[in-house]
Enzyme design. Sequence first.
Site, PDB file in Angstrom:
ATOM      1  N   GLN A  85      22.101  45.858 -20.472  1.00  0.00           N
ATOM      2  CA  GLN A  85      22.776  45.759 -21.435  1.00  0.00           C
ATOM      3  C   GLN A  85      23.722  46.962 -21.813  1.00  0.00           C
ATOM      4  O   GLN A  85      23.557  47.717 -22.508  1.00  0.00           O
ATOM      5  CB  GLN A  85      22.231  45.162 -22.923  1.00  0.00           C
ATOM      6  CG  GLN A  85      23.393  44.894 -23.878  1.00  0.00           C
ATOM      7  CD  GLN A  85      23.930  43.487 -23.477  1.00  0.00           C
ATOM      8  OE1 GLN A  85      23.187  42.587 -23.048  1.00  0.00           O
ATOM      9  NE2 GLN A  85      25.196  43.361 -24.022  1.00  0.00           N
ATOM     10  N   PHE A  86      24.647  47.367 -20.951  1.00  0.00           N
ATOM     11  CA  PHE A  86      25.493  48.602 -20.731  1.00  0.00           C
ATOM     12  C   PHE A  86      26.036  48.480 -21.907  1.00  0.00           C
ATOM     13  O   PHE A  86      26.528  49.926 -22.576  1.00  0.00           O
ATOM     14  CB  PHE A  86      26.146  48.872 -19.741  1.00  0.00           C
ATOM     15  CG  PHE A  86      27.600  48.068 -19.660  1.00  0.00           C
ATOM     16  CD1 PHE A  86      28.635  48.566 -20.019  1.00  0.00           C
ATOM     17  CD2 PHE A  86      27.277  46.675 -19.075  1.00  0.00           C
ATOM     18  CE1 PHE A  86      29.948  47.747 -20.042  1.00  0.00           C
ATOM     19  CE2 PHE A  86      28.599  45.898 -18.949  1.00  0.00           C
ATOM     20  CZ  PHE A  86      29.958  46.504 -19.509  1.00  0.00           C
ATOM     21  N   THR A  87      26.572  47.345 -22.554  1.00  0.00           N
ATOM     22  CA  THR A  87      27.500  47.652 -24.123  1.00  0.00           C
ATOM     23  C   THR A  87      26.603  48.282 -25.197  1.00  0.00           C
ATOM     24  O   THR A  87      27.149  48.631 -26.257  1.00  0.00           O
ATOM     25  CB  THR A  87      27.905  46.362 -24.175  1.00  0.00           C
ATOM     26  OG1 THR A  87      26.780  45.206 -24.585  1.00  0.00           O
ATOM     27  CG2 THR A  87      28.737  45.756 -23.170  1.00  0.00           C
TER      28      THR A  87
END
Length: 157
Positions: A85-87
């Site tokens: 989950q880079f966000t």
Amino acid sequence: MLKIKNRMRAVIQRVNHASVTIEGAVKSKIQAGFLILLGICEEDGKEDVEWLVRKIAALRVFNDENHVMNRSILDINGEALVVSQFTLYASYKKGNRPSWFRAGSHEHSIPLYEAFCQLLSQALGKPVGTGEFGADMKVELLNDGPVTICMDTKNKE
């Protein structure tokens, strides 16, 4: 000015069940346990992976016989699903379109994501479900409680 480094981040959700679907096909699904959204930045290393796995495996947020959150995922023989989950590294200070410049590169993040999944699997004594790094994933879950815990390895001291 003191610059605070970003560190590995995880959002841990206690779930009755969860799944990841990619291009219409279910890649992974679990029953009771944790859905873990994992964010990795360039400063992260193996020590962050190890610390986070130890904390998550020992996290006592499952109910005991008195309905008190006193059991770990190990105690209930729970399952885990880990989704990259880079966000979690969204920067939203300027304008309304977030930037993810703080997120780790694929080259740096993929080996740490894989190491995290492998160590968590070893800690739980069973395979963990995964998403697919960089894919357009549809994540479905039934949050139990709801119980959602945010962890950041910069706060481990």
